[in-house]
Design an enzyme around this catalytic site. Structure first.
Site, short mmCIF file in Angstrom:
data_model
loop_
_atom_site.label_atom_id
_atom_site.label_comp_id
_atom_site.label_asym_id
_atom_site.label_seq_id
_atom_site.Cartn_x
_atom_site.Cartn_y
_atom_site.Cartn_z
N ASP A 252 36.95 15.87 -29.78
CA ASP A 252 36.44 14.70 -29.07
C ASP A 252 35.36 14.01 -29.89
O ASP A 252 34.51 14.67 -30.50
CB ASP A 252 35.85 15.20 -27.74
CG ASP A 252 35.56 14.14 -26.73
OD1 ASP A 252 35.41 12.97 -27.11
OD2 ASP A 252 35.43 14.49 -25.54
N HIS B 229 39.09 12.49 -27.15
CA HIS B 229 38.19 11.79 -26.22
C HIS B 229 38.83 11.58 -24.85
O HIS B 229 38.17 11.72 -23.83
CB HIS B 229 37.79 10.45 -26.83
CG HIS B 229 36.62 9.80 -26.17
ND1 HIS B 229 35.43 10.45 -25.93
CD2 HIS B 229 36.44 8.54 -25.69
CE1 HIS B 229 34.58 9.62 -25.34
NE2 HIS B 229 35.17 8.46 -25.18
N SER C 263 32.98 8.60 -20.78
CA SER C 263 32.50 7.84 -21.93
C SER C 263 31.40 6.87 -21.50
O SER C 263 30.37 7.31 -20.99
CB SER C 263 33.67 7.12 -22.59
OG SER C 263 33.33 6.69 -23.89
#
Length: 298
Positions: free
Chosen positions: A249, A277, A108
Site C-alpha cells: 500500500d 491501496h 485515503s
C-alpha cells in the site's frame, strides 16, 4: 417494514446537492457511513463492498463529496472546495439522514477528512471509526512515496523527476510512470476486465478539486493539504479506532504505525497481506472480516 432495495437520493447542501446511495437493513445495528478518497474520487469503488450489507446485516451508506461523483458544484468554484466545506457537508449528511448513531469509515483522503471531523467537531453520534489506508501527515506521505518510487524502473524515476522540476505533468513519460506506480501500489487497472464500478467516467470537476487540494503529482503535495498534519492531535480521539492498510500500500506501514502509536484510545491495526491501496479490492474477504470483527454487534 424497511425496503431492502438500494436507495438513491440527493440531499440539499446550501445551493448544492450531495448524492447518497443507501443499502438499507432491517437490523438495529448502527449504520456504517463511508467517506471516499481523492480528494475528488467519488464513492464508486466502495460498491465492491456491497456484499457487506448481507454478511453483517447492517445498513451501508455511501455519498459523493462536494464536486465529486454525482454531487454538484454548480454554484461554487471547485477550486474553493476545501476541508472546511467537506466537514460541513459531512455534518449535513448525518443530520439530513437523521443518524443519531453511526460508524464512519474513511479511506485515503476520506480518512484525513474523518480525522479532522472527529478532532474539530467531537461528534456525539459517531461510535467507532475506521481509518482505511490513510495518513496523518502529508510530509511523511511525500517522504514515503519518494521511497516507493525507488522501486520503479530508472526511466520512470527520471520522468517523474523531470516533470516535478519543470512542473509539467502532462508528458507521456510521467503518465507512464504514474501508471506503473499505480499498478504496484494503488490497485488494478480500470480496464474492460475490471468491475463496472471501477470503470465509470469521473466527474470533470473532481480533477479541479484534486489539483486545488493535493496538486498535479501524487508524490508531491502542493495544494491546500500539503501541510496537513493531525499526528500530535490524534491523542484527543476517544472512540475506538480500527486501522486497515496493505503490505503493498502507498499508505505504508510506517505511515500507519505513526497513526497507531499516537492514538491513545481503544485501537487495532490490521495489515492486509499482498494488498495495495485499494485494500478492499485486493483482500476483500479479509477486509470485510476485519470491519465486521471491529464493529461486532454494535
Amino acid at each position: 417494514m424497511i425496503s431492502m432495495e438500494t436507495e438513491e437520493l440527493y440531499l440539499d447542501f446550501g445551493k448544492e446537492k450531495t448524492y447518497c446511495r443507501i443499502l438499507p437493513s432491517a437490523s438495529k445495528k448502527t449504520p456504517l457511513l463511508f467517506l471516499h478518497g481523492g480528494p475528488g474520487s467519488g464513492h464508486d469503488s466502495f460498491e465492491l463492498l456491497d456484499g457487506l450489507r448481507e454478511k453483517d446485516d447492517r445498513t451501508l451508506i455511501f455519498y459523493d463529496q462536494l464536486g465529486c461523483g454525482r454531487s454538484t458544484a454548480r454554484h461554487i468554484d471547485p477550486k474553493k472546495i476545501d476541508m472546511e466545506l467537506w466537514i460541513k457537508e459531512l455534518e449535513n449528511v448525518i443530520q439530513k439522514l437523521s443518524l443519531s448513531s453511526v460508524h464512519l469509515l474513511g479511506h485515503s483522503f476520506g480518512g484525513m477528512l474523518l480525522q479532522e471531523f472527529l478532532l474539530q467537531k467531537r461528534p456525539k453520534e459517531v461510535r467507532k471509526a475506521i481509518f482505511s489506508s490513510t495518513l496523518s501527515s502529508s510530509k511523511l506521505w511525500e517522504k514515503e512515496t519518494k521511497r516507493l518510487l525507488r522501486s520503479l524502473p530508472s526511466e520512470d524515476q527520471e520522468a517523474i523527476r523531470k516533470a516535478e522540476e519543470a512542473k509539467d505533468y502532462d508528458g507521456e513519460g510521467f503518465q507512464r510512470a504514474m501508471k506503473d506506480y499505480a499498478l504496484r501500489y494503488i490497485g488494478r487497472e480500470a480496464d474492460e476486465k475490471a468491475p463496472e464500478c471501477l470503470r465509470r467516467e469521473k466527474n470533470p470537476q473532481a480533477k479541479i478539486v484534486y489539483l486545488a487540494n493535493w496538486g498535479p503529482s501524487e508524490f508531491l503535495p502542493t495544494g491546500r493539504l500539503k501541510n496537513f498534519d493531525t499526528t500530535a492531535r490524534l491523542k484527543e480521539i476517544t472512540i475506538p479506532v480500527l486501522l486497515l492498510s496493505g503490505t503493498e500500500d502507498e499508505s505504508t506501514p510506517l505511515i500507519n504505525k505513526m497513526i497507531y502509536d499516537n492514538l491513545q484510545c481503544e485501537k487495532k491495526w490490521v495489515l492486509l497481506p499482498k494488498a495495495r491501496h485499494r485494500t478492499y479490492d485486493d483482500q476483500r474477504e479479509k477486509y470485510e472480516e476485519s470491519v465486521m470483527g471491529f464493529l461486532k454487534e454494535d
